[in-house]
Design an enzyme around this catalytic site. Structure first.
Site, short mmCIF file in Angstrom:
data_model
loop_
_atom_site.label_atom_id
_atom_site.label_comp_id
_atom_site.label_asym_id
_atom_site.label_seq_id
_atom_site.Cartn_x
_atom_site.Cartn_y
_atom_site.Cartn_z
N CYS A 144 37.22 70.95 2.09
CA CYS A 144 35.73 70.80 2.76
C CYS A 144 34.91 71.74 2.43
O CYS A 144 33.56 71.58 2.99
CB CYS A 144 36.22 70.45 4.11
SG CYS A 144 36.83 71.94 5.05
N GLU A 157 32.70 67.23 0.00
CA GLU A 157 34.30 67.25 -0.03
C GLU A 157 34.57 67.17 -1.38
O GLU A 157 34.21 66.15 -1.94
CB GLU A 157 34.82 66.30 1.02
CG GLU A 157 36.15 66.27 1.20
CD GLU A 157 36.58 66.73 2.74
OE1 GLU A 157 37.81 66.93 2.89
OE2 GLU A 157 35.75 66.94 3.50
#
Length: 369
Positions: free
Chosen positions: A326, A360
């Protein structure tokens, strides 16, 4: 929650910018072609949190401009799911008319699903009385009578009132196969459900024809563990947060998956156990014999801070590494270590957070020949 300009006409331009930025970040690495997984252009976010502003008899949701810190009124939030947007005005109208429900209410959190369930948390700067519980039960009944599948939570300092559940049950499709996931209030869940499905499908595709067992660190509620179990003989997964471990156990049972074992440990503790530096009673109590596992593949989905150097070194011991990040900046740092022994064979961008700078990323690495 940040200020967000949800403009579907600008979606492709903001995605192109992310693609360019991600490629530039990894230009010094030998990367394969980037696979890109788009988000719905609106109504993609399954969670939303709003502050509440009281103005005389009026009351409404607000958010804050991240740059100026100025508040602004929010009656609809295009980033959020249709379910959240449908509920927002009805919930507000009902609370406005109830002195007991509106008194010292300062925040409302929504957790919605593709399955149709929704959980609403009402946060107060006061303790909650029996009178509040009665009013909240009536509110819940009223909204469910209007067609919602809704549960309510009241929160105050050192106080939590649950009517009737503090979780939702989500249903995600992975290559046409439905998976059931318990998602607990205030626990981590993927905010963009449609992109989460694409991430699961990509991970399943990356691990086709795998041999042996899978080790997973930072497994959360078992989001990836359950979908990946089909590609491995056994899955051993670790997670530290207690509510997430309990949700993962629920999800294993609900999906009737028999080859996944979850243990409550940090990645750092597990590294010590694998290297024989420490013995952990909880492994013995759970009947886990680490020596019996033949893990050729490891899956990691670390927090924004990435993996520490010891965990990176431990991860290097596996033939194949599947890494969901992330925060591509810490992925970049970790690849400086992992790249000594492994090469990237798959590279993906998942647009979990449209119209923001957040990205991401996913990489699949194999040991260099």
């Amino acid at each position: 929650m940040a200020t967000l300009d949800v403009n579907p006409e600008l979606y492709q331009a903001q995605l192109a910018d992310k693609i360019a930025r991600l490629k530039a970040m990894f230009v010094d690495y030998s990367m394969p072609e980037l696979e890109v997984f788009e988000s719905p252009v609106a109504n993609y976010r399954m969670r939303a949190e709003f502050r509440i502003w009281h103005e005389g008899d009026d009351m409404y949701y607000i958010m804050f401009n991240q740059e100026t810190r100025e508040k602004y009124r929010v009656d609809q939030f295009p980033a959020a799911s249709r379910l959240i947007n449908d509920l927002m005005p009805l919930l507000m109208d009902a609370m406005k008319g109830s002195p007991i429900l509106r008194h010292k209410l300062f925040q409302v959190d929504f957790l919605s699903t593709l399955s149709g369930e929704i959980l609403v948390s009402l946060l107060y700067h006061r303790q909650l009385s029996e009178e509040w519980i009665t009013a909240a039960q009536a509110l819940k009944q009223r909204l469910n009578d209007e067609g919602f599948n809704l549960n309510l939570i009241g929160r105050a300092r050192k106080m939590k009132v649950v009517l009737d559940r503090d979780y939702v049950v989500e249903n995600l499709q992975v290559n046409g196969q439905p998976y059931v996931y318990k998602q607990v209030e205030n626990s981590f869940t993927q905010p963009n459900a449609k992109v989460a499905e694409k991430m699961l499908e990509w991970a399943v595709d990356c691990t086709q024809e795998s041999k042996g067992d899978l080790l997973e660190l930072y497994c959360g509620n078992g989001n990836f563990s359950l979908a990946l179990a089909q590609n491995f003989e056994r899955v051993l997964a670790t997670e530290l947060a207690k509510p997430s471990v309990e949700a993962a156990q629920f999800n294993i049972a609900a999906n009737q998956i028999g080859n996944v074992q979850i243990i409550r440990m940090s990645a750092e503790e597990f590294t010590q156990a694998m290297e024989g530096k420490r013995e952990f009673n909880r492994l013995k109590d759970a009947g886990v014999d680490l020596q019996s596992y033949r893990c050729n593949t490891i899956f990691v989905d670390p927090p924004r801070s990435g993996m520490d150097i010891d965990t990176c070194k431990m991860v290097q011991g596996y033939e194949r590494i599947l890494y969901i990040s992330c925060n591509p900046e810490t992925l970049q740092e970790n690849l400086q270590v992992l790249g000594e022994t492994h090469q990237v064979v798959r590279f993906a961008l998942f647009d979990q957070f449209p119209y923001t700078h957040h990205m991401e990323a996913g990489v699949m690495l194999e040991r260099k020949k």
